[in-house]
Design a protein around this motif. Sequence first.
Motif, PDB file in Angstrom:
ATOM      1  N   GLY A 145       1.976   1.953  11.058  1.00  0.00           N
ATOM      2  CA  GLY A 145       3.015   2.989  11.013  1.00  0.00           C
ATOM      3  C   GLY A 145       3.770   3.177  12.322  1.00  0.00           C
TER       4      GLY A 145
ATOM      5  N   LEU B 125      -0.305  -7.017   4.420  1.00  0.00           N
ATOM      6  CA  LEU B 125      -0.486  -5.726   3.771  1.00  0.00           C
ATOM      7  C   LEU B 125       0.628  -4.837   4.330  1.00  0.00           C
ATOM      8  CD1 LEU B 125      -4.008  -4.119   3.442  1.00  0.00           C
ATOM      9  CD2 LEU B 125      -1.935  -2.833   3.201  1.00  0.00           C
TER      10      LEU B 125
ATOM     11  N   ASN C 267       0.864  -1.182   0.000  1.00  0.00           N
ATOM     12  CA  ASN C 267       0.000   0.000   0.000  1.00  0.00           C
ATOM     13  C   ASN C 267       0.900   1.231   0.000  1.00  0.00           C
ATOM     14  OD1 ASN C 267      -1.862   1.994   0.446  1.00  0.00           O
ATOM     15  ND2 ASN C 267      -2.423   1.331   2.511  1.00  0.00           N
TER      16      ASN C 267
ATOM     17  N   GLY D 143       2.824  -1.246   4.393  1.00  0.00           N
ATOM     18  CA  GLY D 143       2.887   0.180   4.060  1.00  0.00           C
ATOM     19  C   GLY D 143       4.342   0.615   3.971  1.00  0.00           C
ATOM     20  N   GLY D 144       4.850   1.167   5.063  1.00  0.00           N
ATOM     21  CA  GLY D 144       6.196   1.762   5.113  1.00  0.00           C
ATOM     22  C   GLY D 144       7.294   0.888   4.508  1.00  0.00           C
TER      23      GLY D 144
ATOM     24  N   GLU E 147      -7.225   4.721   7.494  1.00  0.00           N
ATOM     25  CA  GLU E 147      -6.936   6.137   7.236  1.00  0.00           C
ATOM     26  C   GLU E 147      -8.110   6.809   6.532  1.00  0.00           C
ATOM     27  OE1 GLU E 147      -3.179   5.500   5.309  1.00  0.00           O
ATOM     28  OE2 GLU E 147      -2.282   4.959   7.231  1.00  0.00           O
TER      29      GLU E 147
ATOM     30  N   LYS F 160       0.037   4.270  -0.390  1.00  0.00           N
ATOM     31  CA  LYS F 160      -0.652   5.461   0.141  1.00  0.00           C
ATOM     32  C   LYS F 160      -0.436   6.668  -0.786  1.00  0.00           C
ATOM     33  CE  LYS F 160      -0.311   3.296   4.624  1.00  0.00           C
ATOM     34  NZ  LYS F 160      -0.294   3.404   6.065  1.00  0.00           N
TER      35      LYS F 160
ATOM     36  N   SER G 235       2.721  -2.436  10.465  1.00  0.00           N
ATOM     37  CA  SER G 235       4.152  -2.489  10.783  1.00  0.00           C
ATOM     38  C   SER G 235       4.808  -3.821  10.419  1.00  0.00           C
ATOM     39  CB  SER G 235       4.381  -2.145  12.261  1.00  0.00           C
ATOM     40  OG  SER G 235       4.027  -0.795  12.493  1.00  0.00           O
ATOM     41  N   VAL G 236       4.370  -4.380   9.297  1.00  0.00           N
ATOM     42  CA  VAL G 236       5.047  -5.579   8.785  1.00  0.00           C
ATOM     43  C   VAL G 236       6.345  -5.127   8.114  1.00  0.00           C
ATOM     44  CG1 VAL G 236       4.940  -7.464   7.097  1.00  0.00           C
ATOM     45  CG2 VAL G 236       2.900  -6.854   8.425  1.00  0.00           C
TER      46      VAL G 236
HETATM   47  P1  PGA Z   1       2.460   0.107   7.788  1.00  0.00           P
HETATM   48  O1  PGA Z   1       1.075   0.412   7.042  1.00  0.00           O
HETATM   49  O2  PGA Z   1       2.998  -1.174   7.219  1.00  0.00           O
HETATM   50  O3  PGA Z   1       3.321   1.284   7.482  1.00  0.00           O
HETATM   51  O4  PGA Z   1       2.152  -0.037   9.248  1.00  0.00           O
HETATM   52  C1  PGA Z   1       0.155  -0.603   6.785  1.00  0.00           C
HETATM   53  C2  PGA Z   1      -1.129  -0.039   6.242  1.00  0.00           C
HETATM   54  O5  PGA Z   1      -1.512   1.081   6.570  1.00  0.00           O
HETATM   55  O6  PGA Z   1      -1.809  -0.694   5.464  1.00  0.00           O
END
Ligand code: PGA
Length: 254
Positions: free
Chosen positions: A176, A235, A8, A237-238, A100, A10, A217-218
């Motif tokens: 995050g 899933l 993702n 993100g960062g 979000e 974002k 936070s994976v």
């Molecule tokens: P993150 O985001 O891996 O940065 O925690 C995951 C997400 O918002 O889908």
Amino acid sequence: MKPLIVANWKMHFAPAKAKEVVLEILKLSEREKIDLQKVEIVLAPSFTALNEVAQALKDTTVKLGAQNCFWEEKGAFTGEISPSELQEIGVKYVIVGHSERRENLGETDEMIHKKIKTVLNLELAPILCVGETFEERQKGIKDYRLMAQATQAFEGLQIKPQDKIVIAYEPVWVIGSGQAVAKEEAQYTIEVLKQRMIDLFGVSLVKETTTFIYGGSVDESNIRDFVAFPSSGVLVGGASLKAERFVKLIKKIL
Ligand code: PGA
């Protein structure tokens, strides 16, 4: 079943940068001899970058995802994006109900239900995000909240055996933060969600159609914890924003 990794992105990349990151991911995977056919990888850039990313992914097994869509296919809905427009670009998966959006855009369970309905009608795969806030957790209503989110998203829909559904458990307070939940908690929670779906649709239909994944936070250090039964993927993100790091993360589960 292949593990699913959804990136993702974002609102981080404009089209040129998104394309650059995709090409880098493909180049590094080749260099590292990573067989991308062994995993189902989905890249979900901003709407404006979908076209560029679709072009860059041509002739690969990596799939294109969108981060949102509207619940109608056509009409006077200024500023919205129809899932059939996304389909035309080559989108296969649509993230629906990310926290979000629930938080910043006031997206409700009712809107999410309508979006999932339209996405499934077009034979796209929805990735429904569910998760508790820290306050809900403190009140002791985590499981209740998650079951309610899953129920409101799916109850009353006609699921067909050929449908593809993904449900992502994403604890809102963990996204995050750099600190994922323990794997036992992710696994337990996925069992709760799976039970809810089985109550709604029956064992065989859920088995055939629905994949449960974890998000929050994976990264490359913990991905292995979350790609084991009953969770079939993540899933991210960062940790998906830098090609080198993302490829490292993929490598960890191959
Ligand atoms: P993150 O985001 O891996 O940065 O925690 C995951 C997400 O918002 O889908």
